[in-house]
Design an enzyme around this catalytic site. Structure first.
Site, short mmCIF file in Angstrom:
data_model
loop_
_atom_site.label_atom_id
_atom_site.label_comp_id
_atom_site.label_asym_id
_atom_site.label_seq_id
_atom_site.Cartn_x
_atom_site.Cartn_y
_atom_site.Cartn_z
N SER A 148 0.80 -1.23 0.00
CA SER A 148 0.00 0.00 0.00
C SER A 148 0.83 1.27 0.00
CB SER A 148 -0.90 0.02 1.24
OG SER A 148 -0.11 0.21 2.40
N GLY A 149 2.13 1.15 0.24
CA GLY A 149 2.97 2.33 0.41
C GLY A 149 3.11 2.75 1.86
N GLY A 150 2.29 2.16 2.72
CA GLY A 150 2.30 2.56 4.13
C GLY A 150 3.64 2.34 4.81
N PHE A 151 4.25 1.19 4.59
CA PHE A 151 5.51 0.89 5.27
C PHE A 151 6.59 1.89 4.88
CE2 PHE A 151 9.63 -1.20 5.73
CZ PHE A 151 9.56 -1.62 7.05
N ASP B 192 -2.18 0.95 5.84
CA ASP B 192 -2.12 0.73 7.29
C ASP B 192 -0.96 1.51 7.88
OD1 ASP B 192 -0.04 -0.85 6.13
OD2 ASP B 192 0.03 -2.06 7.95
N GLN C 116 -2.55 -5.75 12.63
CA GLN C 116 -1.48 -5.15 13.42
C GLN C 116 -1.69 -5.49 14.91
OE1 GLN C 116 1.24 -3.81 12.40
NE2 GLN C 116 0.88 -3.20 10.27
N GLY D 131 3.72 -5.61 10.89
CA GLY D 131 4.34 -5.18 12.14
C GLY D 131 5.28 -6.19 12.74
N ASP E 190 7.19 -12.25 1.59
CA ASP E 190 8.00 -11.44 0.68
C ASP E 190 9.15 -10.83 1.45
OD1 ASP E 190 7.86 -8.14 0.80
OD2 ASP E 190 6.31 -9.16 1.97
N CYS F 48 23.43 -27.13 -6.25
CA CYS F 48 22.46 -26.23 -6.88
C CYS F 48 22.54 -26.36 -8.40
CB CYS F 48 22.72 -24.79 -6.46
SG CYS F 48 21.57 -23.60 -7.18
N CYS G 87 21.13 -24.03 -10.50
CA CYS G 87 20.78 -22.75 -11.11
C CYS G 87 21.84 -22.33 -12.14
CB CYS G 87 20.60 -21.67 -10.04
SG CYS G 87 22.13 -20.88 -9.46
N CYS H 103 25.36 -21.50 -10.70
CA CYS H 103 26.17 -22.61 -10.19
C CYS H 103 26.60 -23.56 -11.30
CB CYS H 103 25.39 -23.36 -9.11
SG CYS H 103 25.13 -22.36 -7.62
N HIS I 76 21.16 -16.65 -8.03
CA HIS I 76 21.32 -17.82 -7.17
C HIS I 76 20.47 -17.73 -5.90
CE1 HIS I 76 23.00 -21.06 -4.81
NE2 HIS I 76 23.06 -20.19 -3.83
#
Length: 377
Positions: free
Chosen positions: A94-97, A147, A190, A217, A267, A305, A307, A310, A336
């Protein structure tokens, strides 16, 4: 409804959930880690590379895209998916943080938040209605309600007043949301580290029947064990038939512990942020490729790995690139780290299917040297 949750299985050993989040741009297999593409790009990665490592969803940032290039321009381009050539799901915060992190440059009111742009110092105002306007223009599959994320630690009364304002803002977001048929709006629970306030926030928000719920939070400086205690208090208060999203968490240990406690989505900027200074996650634990001992190490970054990094490049070459500040080095370490976390979450989903997630966690922690939950990554 634009976003729905399908429960596939509950792990008998841990209680973790295997599920699917259905969105207009595809299905997200959960538990899922979302790479962060703050400014309509996951730093140094192409959308094709993210698809190659099977990222089901990415996150973009409302605040940054509002300031540059502007949500109106992105809307003219046909929305964020077309603008950045990504045809899988997108979640926008939302941009709140970001606004609340500008603590010395902002003023909170009931109407919204006055603050100054970190780019040029312009005076700006962000409200629940404005956050909805921006996200509706971006066209993300999942939008977040506006928020306040209180700091840690904070006084009990401050947190109580803050969460009650967050609930009022959530109601305003619902009313202002112009595209509920093709964009799902998630509310954010929250309440700081206080169980009673988390209960209050969860009760107030679930009564409004959002398509999904986030827990905000946390991962704001508190010890890991406290975060896990708050999750144990909060997750059972959320609807079983809606997605549960733990915001801003992305260390391997927290992804595992969060999944065990019933979280579906995560995330964090961690994998790409640490990659830029040469820190990598491997099956042998944390590796800082800048260290001198890798100068003549011609083996892969992680022998287990598969990827692109690697398979094709040595630790010695990666160390040279990072020490020389070459962008290609940052691309390789970022690739990686993202691949590592996405593969780990694939392993989490498989372990849930096999009713062995606690065993998976213990094996991973032993491999990674993570026996103290507060030590973290």
């Amino acid at each position: 409804m634009a976003v729905t949750y399908e429960l596939i299985k509950v792990c008998k050993q841990s209680g973790a959930r295997l599920g699917r989040v259905h969105t207009p741009h595809g299905v997200i297999e959960t538990p899922a880690f979302m790479p962060v593409g703050t400014q309509a790009t996951v730093k140094t990665m192409s959308p094709e590379e993210l698809k190659g490592m099977d990222a089901h969803i990415i996150l973009s940032n409302t605040y940054h895209l509002w300031l540059r290039p502007g949500h109106e321009l992105i809307q003219k381009a046909g929305g964020l998916h077309k603008f950045m050539n990504w045809d899988r799901p997108i979640l926008t915060d939302s941009g709140g943080f970001q606004v609340f992190s500008l603590s010395n440059m902002r003023k909170i009111k009931e109407e919204g938040v006055e603050f100054r742009s970190h780019l040029n110092g312009d005076r700006l105002f962000l409200s629940p209605e404005k956050a909805m306007e921006i996200q509706n223009a971006l066209g993300s599959d999942i939008m977040m309600a506006f928020d306040e994320c209180p700091p840690y630690p904070a006084e009990y009364e401050y947190i109580k007043n803050s969460l009650e304002r967050t609930t009022r803002w959530a109601e305003r977001c619902l009313k202002a949301h112009a595209r509920p048929e093709d964009q799902g709006l998630f509310a954010i629970v929250q309440g700081g580290m206080h169980a009673d306030l988390r209960r209050q926030s969860a009760a107030d928000l679930t009564s409004l029947d959002f398509p999904g719920y986030a827990i905000g939070g946390l991962s704001v400086g508190e010890p890991k064990h406290l975060m896990y205690e708050v999750l144990e208090e909060t997750v059972p208060l959320l609807p079983d038939n809606k997605p549960r999203y733990l915001m801003g968490v992305g260390s391997p240990d927290a992804l595992l512990e969060g999944s065990i406690r019933g979280i579906d989505m995560f995330d964090c900027v961690l994998p790409t942020r640490i990659a830029r200074n040469g820190t990598t996650m491997t099956s042998e634990g944390r590796v800082n490729i800048r260290n001198a001992k890798y100068a003549e190490d011609f083996g892969p970054l992680d022998p287990k790995c598969s990827c692109y990094t690697c398979v094709n490049y040595s630790r010695a070459y990666l160390r040279h690139l990072i020490k020389a500040d070459e962008t290609f080095g940052i691309r390789l370490t970022s690739y990686h780290n993202l691949h590592f976390l996405l593969e780990m979450m694939r392993g989490v989903r498989q372990a849930i299917m096999e009713d062995r997630l606690l065993d998976f966690r213990d094996e991973f922690f032993t491999m990674y040297g993570l026996h103290d939950n507060d030590k973290g990554f």
